[in-house]
Design an enzyme around this catalytic site. Sequence first.
Site: not given
Length: 674
Positions: A420, A592
């Site tokens: 990611c 995040h």
Amino acid sequence: MTTPSPERSSSPGSLRVGVQKFGSFLSGMIMPNIPALIAWGLFTAFFIEVGWTPHAALATVVGPMIHYLLPVLIAMQGGKMVHDVRGAVVGAVATFGAIAGSDHLIAQFNASLPEGEDALGEVHMFIGAMILGPLSAWVMKKVDGVLEGRIRAGFEMLVSMFSGGFVAFGMSLLGFFGVAPLVNAIMDVLGRGVEWLISTNLLPLTSILIEPAKVFFLNNAINHGVLTPLGVSEVDSAGQSILFLLEANPGPGLGLLLAFSVFGVGAARGSAPGAAIIQFFGGIHEVYFPYVLMKPTLLIAVIAGGATGVGTNVLFDTGLRGPAAPGSIFAVVGQTASGSYLGVILSVVLAAAVTFVVASLILLAGRKKDLESADDFAEAVAKTEATKGKSSAALSGLAAQASGGAAVAQKKIERIIFACDAGMGSSAMGASVLRNKIKDAGIGGVSVTNKAVAALPGDTDLVITQQQLTDRAKGQEPDAVHVSVDSFMDAPEYDEVVEMVRQSAEDDGAEPTEAAAQGAADEPAAQDGPGEILTLDRVRIHSGSATQQEAMAEAAEVLVAADAVTEDYLEAMQAREETVSTFMGNELAIPHGTGEAKDAVKASALSVARYDGGVDWNGQQATFVIGIAGVGDEHLQILSRIAKLFSKAETVEQLKAATTERELHELLSSIEQS
């Protein structure tokens, strides 16, 4: 070499994204109210003087519904999107001010006309509603923010009611004196422009703008910002409008997909028939966009088809009673005005035929080159999803078809990496889910870990990423097998990966290598419990809903209060969402920061918030929002446990049934370790 992250500047790309977001916001106000537009269209079709079953009393519903109800509904939806019910109320009141202001101006103008001249008709305040609904809600939200925490106990309701009333009053005055004359002028200019295009037989040329705009997801701004308000006004005066067919005609997409079904190659040809059914009958036009992006010269075909359809409707003087949403042939026929069926159906048929012929010629001309690069289709699907900027079940289905034949590995798969953007949240949870699936399948000797895309080592066997990151991952791992997923929690591609790993092991027949045998060592070290990473004071339950921005702000606030991150971390969270959504599937989002936000993280911590009213997370419904801050690998063990929990629908229901923060915290803390 690390792929540079896109600059956040006023580049053509950022302009496109801005137009997309604007169009999506307009669509968010209009689409939920399409049933009301359809109901109004049915009243018009049945009960007006020239309707199917004229009824003088029931016909009186038509005027008030379009002039008052529909704009107010749009304003309420726009206000709710910005500031929930409070925003909806003040937006509705403000829009009433604009409606009254427009009526007053038109009455004054008509009173000044010489006797015998045609009077101006009403201007329906659709554009005014799309301005005042969100604007009023934004003002209300700012006022509430200023008052929050400053009201003496016992006076909260009094202040809340009166502050809302004053804002509604002030914004309705703005609507009466400011927005009404502005919208009247805009509608006059747009109306004259459309009349000129029709009178000069140039309306088909709008396809030169509309068809490319559709492919790049810019059509919502045109469709809902201009065509729908003008079309509704035209229906009010003429009973039908051709404007509803400029963008919704399913003919061009059908013709293009039929051409691929006959003359395409590889995955594009194999997937085209199914896509044609989804596009034509389901009304999901975006499924044909990857085919155009794969070969941009096909824009000529869809423009030619679109212009043919518009020209046919101009020739036959046909139109619809209301918007055809979604753009299915069923919606188009259902909204066709009486007496327009021949022209409308012919416009769809001819648009499909012209697109088919032009697209076929283009495909045949480039067939040799296409046969040499038949895998371009998977790339085009990924590009389309990246262009859209949010997940799509239809496009994910195409992606699965596109990768289905190419995903069979020819080498033994021993090392799998989830990648990611930051490598600290979504990839860790995805790796945990797949690791458990491989373990349950009885397959050993396979390492499943997670990293940031920029940190991919270059020798991985299989890389799993979200659609938007696949191209970057391919640059880092050109020799790996790449699998794109739409959701890290419940991606159907996981079962395909497990079968691929099993098949590669059977074909190889060799003992696991030393590196692969150490796969378990790559997992986060086991801990006795969440420890200080997730404490009770960082778990919250809300009975209502929240916007995505509000949910991220709360997550960041909890992490700041835990002294885990600095105040800058919220901006990093927001930047992450602009690149790739952190929605994981199964009602879970894990906001995040980006990989560049490491300096904002001081310690590892998690925050958990449950919103029983839900959070719209880039078009997906999230109930749980888990904020993440991670230093090193300290937080990965509990993320692994949470991944196990959220990978099963029944355990998600248990979490939703928890009645207190303590009970929810205990459930999260008692997840069985692997």
